[in-house]
Design a protein around this motif. Structure first.
Motif, PDB file in Angstrom:
ATOM      1  N   ASP A   1     -64.984   9.973  -2.800  1.00 25.29           N
ATOM      2  CA  ASP A   1     -65.284   8.518  -3.101  1.00 25.29           C
ATOM      3  C   ASP A   1     -64.326   7.266  -2.529  1.00 25.29           C
ATOM      4  O   ASP A   1     -64.296   6.215  -2.931  1.00 25.29           O
TER       5      ASP A   1
ATOM      6  N   THR B   1     -72.342  10.701   7.203  1.00 26.02           N
ATOM      7  CA  THR B   1     -72.598  10.932   5.705  1.00 26.02           C
ATOM      8  C   THR B   1     -72.605  12.763   5.586  1.00 26.02           C
ATOM      9  O   THR B   1     -72.641  13.229   6.606  1.00 26.02           O
ATOM     10  N   PRO B   2     -72.519  13.167   4.318  1.00 29.60           N
ATOM     11  CA  PRO B   2     -72.647  14.480   4.248  1.00 29.60           C
ATOM     12  C   PRO B   2     -73.940  15.029   4.618  1.00 29.60           C
ATOM     13  O   PRO B   2     -74.022  16.264   5.233  1.00 29.60           O
ATOM     14  N   GLU B   3     -75.028  14.267   4.863  1.00 31.57           N
ATOM     15  CA  GLU B   3     -76.413  14.705   5.165  1.00 31.57           C
ATOM     16  C   GLU B   3     -76.585  14.805   6.704  1.00 31.57           C
ATOM     17  O   GLU B   3     -77.692  14.858   7.313  1.00 31.57           O
TER      18      GLU B   3
ATOM     19  N   GLU C   1     -75.947  11.588   8.709  1.00 30.87           N
ATOM     20  CA  GLU C   1     -76.627  10.547   9.077  1.00 30.87           C
ATOM     21  C   GLU C   1     -75.515   9.881   9.668  1.00 30.87           C
ATOM     22  O   GLU C   1     -74.148   9.760   9.231  1.00 30.87           O
TER      23      GLU C   1
ATOM     24  N   GLU D   1     -73.247   6.786  12.208  1.00 32.92           N
ATOM     25  CA  GLU D   1     -73.048   5.328  12.623  1.00 32.92           C
ATOM     26  C   GLU D   1     -71.840   5.452  13.587  1.00 32.92           C
ATOM     27  O   GLU D   1     -71.039   6.393  13.646  1.00 32.92           O
TER      28      GLU D   1
ATOM     29  N   VAL E   1     -69.031   2.715  15.289  1.00 38.16           N
ATOM     30  CA  VAL E   1     -68.643   1.215  15.153  1.00 38.16           C
ATOM     31  C   VAL E   1     -67.618   1.005  16.465  1.00 38.16           C
ATOM     32  O   VAL E   1     -66.561   1.640  16.476  1.00 38.16           O
TER      33      VAL E   1
ATOM     34  N   TYR F   1     -64.504  -0.934   8.238  1.00 39.75           N
ATOM     35  CA  TYR F   1     -64.648  -0.609   6.532  1.00 39.75           C
ATOM     36  C   TYR F   1     -65.285   0.551   6.531  1.00 39.75           C
ATOM     37  O   TYR F   1     -66.473   0.819   6.940  1.00 39.75           O
TER      38      TYR F   1
ATOM     39  N   PRO G   1     -66.821   3.309   4.266  1.00 47.22           N
ATOM     40  CA  PRO G   1     -67.160   3.160   2.690  1.00 47.22           C
ATOM     41  C   PRO G   1     -67.012   4.579   2.305  1.00 47.22           C
ATOM     42  O   PRO G   1     -66.581   5.410   3.034  1.00 47.22           O
ATOM     43  N   PRO G   2     -66.889   4.759   0.979  1.00 51.64           N
ATOM     44  CA  PRO G   2     -66.690   6.161   0.282  1.00 51.64           C
ATOM     45  C   PRO G   2     -67.779   7.170   0.883  1.00 51.64           C
ATOM     46  O   PRO G   2     -68.838   6.643   1.368  1.00 51.64           O
ATOM     47  N   TYR G   3     -67.316   8.285   0.872  1.00 54.89           N
ATOM     48  CA  TYR G   3     -68.235   9.453   1.435  1.00 54.89           C
ATOM     49  C   TYR G   3     -68.474   9.685   2.786  1.00 54.89           C
ATOM     50  O   TYR G   3     -69.125  10.565   3.099  1.00 54.89           O
ATOM     51  N   TRP G   4     -68.097   8.693   3.668  1.00 57.68           N
ATOM     52  CA  TRP G   4     -68.436   8.918   4.985  1.00 57.68           C
ATOM     53  C   TRP G   4     -67.513   9.586   5.654  1.00 57.68           C
ATOM     54  O   TRP G   4     -66.062   9.159   5.655  1.00 57.68           O
TER      55      TRP G   4
END
Lengths: 187, 187
Positions: free
Chosen positions: A93, A111-113, A115, A117, A119, A128, A130-133
Motif C-alpha cells: 500500500d 495491478t495484481p490482477e 490491469e 496503464e 504513462v 503518481y 498509487p498504492p498496490y501498482w
C-alpha cells in the motif's frame, strides 16, 4: 532526543547523486525479463549496462522517505525497449512519486490482477504511482532516460511476482513508433 | 478491490501543475512573520504575492504521498528575504523531500528545541527534511524560486508553533550577502 540531520545534495547533469549507494544492472542481471530470447542471447555478448540507480535510503521506518535517481540507457532487445525490472512494493500500500529529468520514456504500471496503464514521461513530468501498482520504467528514446523517485522508507521491493509473471504488455518499437502489445507469455 | 488511478502531469516552466489545487499567500496573509514591522506595513500597501503553491494531495492515509510545487517570489521585508510560513508536520515524525527546479534560495530548518540548519538550494538540489524538523524555504535570489516537494499524505501541517515563536535565525541581506543572524524576538 537525537534528531537525524537534514542535508542537501545536487544531482549532476548525468543523474548521479554524489555519495549515494550505486546499483548497476547489466543485461546479464535480467535473464528471463525480455521476450525475445534469441535477441537477448545475442546482445549478451556485449552485456551492456541497462540501468544504474543512485539511492539515498533511510532506515525502514514508517513516515520516513528515500530518494533515488535512475539512469536508464537507450537500447532494445529485439523490438522491446530497455526497461527496469519493475516491482510491487513489499508493503503493497506504499505509493511513489517520480519526476522525469532527462530523456524520453514512460512508466508501465500494473495491478495484481494484471490491469495495465502506460504513462508517457518527458522532462518535467511527475508520475503518481498509487498504492498496490507494480511499476517499471521504459526508455523509448535514443539518449539516457533519467528520473528521480521518492518512496516511503518502509516500502521495500517485491521483484518476485514481476520476475515470474512479467507485465501483461510489452513496450516495443514497430514501424518507428512506440507501441504497447500483449505479452504472449503473460499469465 | 478498487485501485486508485496512476497519472502523469507535466510541471510547466513557471512551476504550475495543471489541475492542481492552488494556494496564494500574499504579504497580508503573513502578518507577524517578518521582523521589521515598519517595512512590513510599508510594503503592505502593495500587498505583493509572496508565494503560490500547487498541490496534488491524496486522502490522509499512511503510506500514500502528496506532491506540490511552490513558486516563491523574490523580495524583501526590510533586509529579510521573502520566505514561506514554515511548519512542523502535524505527525511530527513525517519526513519530506524537496527538489529545486528554478531560481536560488535555501531551506531553514529547526528542531523543536530551536537548533537551526541552513541548506542552500539551486536547480538540481535535493533536500532531505528529516522527521521532527520544522522547515521554511527562502528566496535569496532575484527571480522566482521554484521547487517540488513530496511528503507523506498523512504528514499534515502544524503552522502554530512557528507563527508564535518563529525561527531562531533570520535570513537577511547585509552588504549584498546572504547572512543568517539571530532573531532578536525568538524565544
Amino acid at each position: 532526543m537525537e534528531y537525524k540531520r537534514p542535508f542537501g545534495v545536487r544531482i549532476d547533469e548525468n543523474g548521479v547523486i554524489p555519495g549515494a549507494k550505486k546499483l548497476v544492472r547489466r543485461l546479464s542481471d535480467m535473464r528471463g525479463y525480455f521476450y525475445d530470447e534469441k535477441a537477448y542471447e545475442e546482445l549478451l555478448k556485449e552485456d551492456p549496462v541497462v540501468y544504474e540507480v543512485y539511492a539515498v535510503e533511510q532506515e525502514e521506518k514508517d513516515g520516513d522517505l528515500n530518494f533515488a535517481t535512475t539512469i536508464l540507457y537507450p537500447g532494445k532487445v529485439g523490438k522491446e525497449f530497455f526497461f527496469t525490472k519493475g516491482h510491487f512494493h513489499a508493503k503493497a500500500d506504499r505509493a511513489e512519486i517520480y519526476y522525469a529529468l532527462k530523456g524520453k520514456g514512460g512508466m508501465l504500471l500494473q495491478t495484481p490482477e494484471g490491469e495495465v496503464e502506460w504513462v508517457p514521461m518527458e522532462p518535467g513530468t511527475v508520475v503518481y504511482v498509487p498504492p498496490y501498482w507494480a511499476h517499471r520504467t521504459v526508455n523509448t528514446g535514443d539518449e539516457p532516460f533519467i528520473f528521480l523517485a521518492i518512496y516511503p522508507a518502509d516500502a521495500g521491493h517485491d521483484y518476485g511476482s514481476i520476475k515470474e509473471k512479467g507485465f501483461a504488455k510489452l513496450v516495443v518499437e514497430e514501424n518507428g513508433e512506440v507501441k504497447l502489445i500483449d505479452n504472449p507469455r503473460w499469465k
